[in-house]
Design an enzyme around this catalytic site. Structure first.
Site, PDB file in Angstrom:
ATOM      1  CG  ASP A 143      30.969 -60.187  15.137  1.00 12.06           C
ATOM      2  OD1 ASP A 143      30.397 -61.284  15.220  1.00 12.06           O
ATOM      3  OD2 ASP A 143      31.745 -59.734  16.003  1.00 12.06           O
ATOM      4  CB  SER A 199      25.398 -74.298  21.940  1.00 13.57           C
ATOM      5  OG  SER A 199      26.236 -74.597  20.853  1.00 13.57           O
ATOM      6  CD  GLU A 247      21.963 -73.934  17.565  1.00 14.53           C
ATOM      7  OE1 GLU A 247      22.586 -74.970  17.856  1.00 14.53           O
ATOM      8  OE2 GLU A 247      22.355 -73.124  16.712  1.00 14.53           O
ATOM      9  CG  HIS A 263      31.042 -64.812  15.924  1.00 14.20           C
ATOM     10  ND1 HIS A 263      31.044 -63.627  16.614  1.00 14.20           N
ATOM     11  CD2 HIS A 263      31.671 -65.714  16.717  1.00 14.20           C
ATOM     12  CE1 HIS A 263      31.651 -63.797  17.780  1.00 14.20           C
ATOM     13  NE2 HIS A 263      32.053 -65.053  17.864  1.00 14.20           N
TER      14      HIS A 263
HETATM   15  C1  NAG Z   1      23.498 -73.205  14.425  1.00 20.32           C
HETATM   16  C2  NAG Z   1      24.834 -72.762  14.840  1.00 20.32           C
HETATM   17  O1  NAG Z   1      25.276 -71.667  14.557  1.00 20.32           O
HETATM   18  N1  NAG Z   1      25.472 -73.638  15.522  1.00 20.32           N
HETATM   19  C3  NAG Z   1      26.810 -73.450  15.907  1.00 20.32           C
HETATM   20  C4  NAG Z   1      26.891 -72.891  17.311  1.00 20.32           C
HETATM   21  O2  NAG Z   1      28.215 -72.849  17.679  1.00 20.32           O
HETATM   22  C5  NAG Z   1      28.860 -74.071  17.680  1.00 20.32           C
HETATM   23  C6  NAG Z   1      30.227 -73.817  18.148  1.00 20.32           C
HETATM   24  O3  NAG Z   1      30.257 -73.109  19.326  1.00 20.32           O
HETATM   25  C7  NAG Z   1      28.869 -74.687  16.303  1.00 20.32           C
HETATM   26  O4  NAG Z   1      29.435 -75.954  16.334  1.00 20.32           O
HETATM   27  C8  NAG Z   1      27.477 -74.779  15.799  1.00 20.32           C
HETATM   28  O5  NAG Z   1      27.484 -75.193  14.461  1.00 20.32           O
END
Ligand code: NAG
Ligand code: NAG
Ligand code: NAG
Length: 507
Positions: A131, A386, A389, A24
């Site tokens: 949030d 994730s 990403e 978050h």
């Molecule tokens: C970039 C970022 O915020 N990554 C996070 C996304 O969430 C996971 C856990 O669900 C984290 O491990 C990452 O660091």
């Protein structure tokens, strides 16, 4: 436009109040950076230990880009809320039984935050972005007559599913014993079927009355928000953005993502969220990835709050081994962690795969890994940060949802944008239910192999899926650049608050 009113813009001050959990905080910090780069003053309010997590990255931001961003800390009320010292975030709670206490701590922060706003924030805040899990901000914003904007952390597909399920009350017709029945989410552009147990806790409230009350309070506080900022982008889910905006009426929806793309250079990618991350480890991962062909390596990570049983994790490991493909496997999990961390060496797994596998037992530089061209598939729990990403890096997904919004994200990925393959999880595993399904194995090693081959193997459908996710990755990169929709939405957000402030001044 914003640029034509520099003095007023100079007086804007956005205050960010993120929930203390890495998934978050990090996206909100990125969003804060984006605003500061548009010459808007931004203050991130958090607690001391959480501040440490992103201080290095923010210092670099101040140094290189914009001095308009700062962190202000407020003490975390450990003893008042009955949470051990040294623990200030959801993912470091020694036990999930303390979740209630954590929400109590959040509500106890109301007074100190009010004090801060009254006495130390200058200029006076023009708006608060927070949030939604910190519902006391609604009261703070009302008290100071400042518009509050919710940061939700998911996407419009999710928001719309929740909204429509809630408004239509269709879930009320299903008891918990009806779990084999599917619920069709009403009013969506696609036919989305879910089982009741796969829906977020809003529809599976459990029995803890205090937590139920907290959730109701959160739901209640969402009403009357000035707007919502979403870490998604219109090119990804336009139908859902439009429909969500339509159903929630006058609350404005700004899609500003993917915010993780603010971190362009590798050092920042690696440093994100971890102050102690060293170049040495980074080099080791990059060297490993450099040694494999394009699109050949599997990256498997089930997130920092995963509830997968050790037996299930082992099945994943053995599946990775059976593929004979290179992989990076992140084993950081909250549930029975010690047991699981011993397995790779005791079982001989580590030795057997040492030529082609890397195990990461702590924090992983996820963006750095995902954006390497040799990554060819991402086995993910479908947490939204994730998932986004993965999409932004152009990597097709293998979906292993567990709880919360993750089953929705699986539907979005597999059915709506068609860039991923289900591994075949049927049952949600909510906190406290980890052992409900016998030994906890829902996905056998054979299923792991099948899903991986389905994503990485040869064939027209697979090729198309890989192309599609690359196209979404390009759209993601463009959307936060000048002219892109997320870039525009950020301008519109600033402009909107500017107008709001001037109106308040005139009246
Ligand atoms: C970039 C970022 O915020 N990554 C996070 C996304 O969430 C996971 C856990 O669900 C984290 O491990 C990452 O660091
Ligand atoms: C500074 O901003 C530019 C774009 O505005 C970005 O490319 C660069 O990565 C930023 N630097 C840091 C340290 O984030
Ligand atoms: C976001 O941008 C799109 C177009 O790029 C626009 O249609 C939409 O209205 C904007 N959202 C808000 C809340 O201004």
């Amino acid at each position: 436009m914003v640029s034509s009113t520099p003095q007023l813009c100079n007086n804007l001050h956005f205050v960010f109040i993120p929930l203390m959990a890495p998934g978050h905080i990090l996206p909100m910090v990125d969003m804060a950076k984006l605003l500061a780069r548009r010459n808007v003053k931004v203050t991130i309010v958090t607690t001391p230990l959480n501040a440490l997590q992103f201080k290095a990255s923010l210092d670099r931001e101040v140094h290189q880009n914009s001095s308009k961003i700062q962190i202000v800390v407020v003490k975390f009320p450990n003893s008042e809320a009955g949470i051990p010292q040294g623990c200030e975030s959801l993912d470091t709670l020694p036990s999930m039984d303390l979740k209630e206490n954590f929400f109590l701590a959040l509500s106890l922060m109301q007074m100190p935050i009010e004090d801060l706003i009254e006495k130390s924030l200058d200029p006076f805040p023009s708006c608060i972005i927070y949030d939604k899990n910190i519902p006391c901000v609604a009261e703070i914003a009302t008290k100071f007559n400042v518009p509050r904007i919710i940061f939700d952390g998911t996407n419009c597909f999710n928001l719309l599913c929740n909204h429509n399920l809630y408004a239509s009350k269709v879930c009320d017709k299903f008891s918990d014993d009806d779990d084999d029945q599917v619920i069709v989410v009403p009013g969506l552009p696609h036919r989305i079927e879910m089982r009741k147990s796969q829906l977020p806790t809003l529809f599976n409230p459990g029995t803890n009355q205090n937590l139920i009350k907290v959730r109701e309070k959160i739901r209640e506080s969402e009403k009357g928000a000035y707007g919502v900022v979403v870490n998604s982008f219109e090119e990804l889910e336009l139908e859902y953005v439009r429909e969500y905006q339509r159903v929630i009426g006058c609350t404005k929806v700004w899609c500003l993502g993917p915010v993780s793309l603010t971190n362009k250079d590798d050092l920042d990618k690696a440093q994100r969220g971890n102050k102690e991350f060293s170049n040495e480890i980074e080099n080791k991962y990059v060297k490993f990835l450099d040694s494999w062909p394009k699109g050949s390596v599997i990256y498997a990570c089930l997130g920092s709050l995963n509830r997968v049983s050790p037996k299930q994790l082992i099945e994943i490991g053995l599946g990775l081994e059976m593929t004979k493909r290179p992989f990076i496997w992140v084993l950081r999990g909250a549930y029975r962690k010690d047991e699981m961390e011993k397995w790779p060496s005791e079982n001989g797994f580590e030795e057997r795969v040492k030529e082609r596998g890397i195990l990461i037992k702590g924090w992983a530089p996820q963006i750095l890994i995902l954006s390497h061209s040799s990554i060819g598939a991402f086995l993910t729990h479908c947490g939204w940060n994730s998932t986004l990403e993965g999409i932004s890096s152009g990597v097709p997904l293998i979906t292993f949802p567990m709880f919360a919004d993750q089953f929705y994200n699986e539907k979005l990925v597999v059915q709506v944008i068609e860039i991923g393959v289900r591994i075949g999880v049927e049952n949600a595993v909510h906190f406290g239910d980890e052992d409900k399904f016998g030994d906890g194995v829902q996905v056998t090693r054979e299923k792991v192999v099948d899903a991986i081959e389905n994503v990485m193997g040869e064939g027209e459908e697979k090729e198309k899926r890989r192309e599609r996710v690359k196209e979404y990755a390009d759209l993601a990169k463009n959307t936060i650049e000048e002219g892109g929709s997320s870039y525009n939405n950020l301008s519109l957000l600033i402009e909107d608050i500017l107008n709001h402030v001037s109106k308040v001044l005139i009246n």
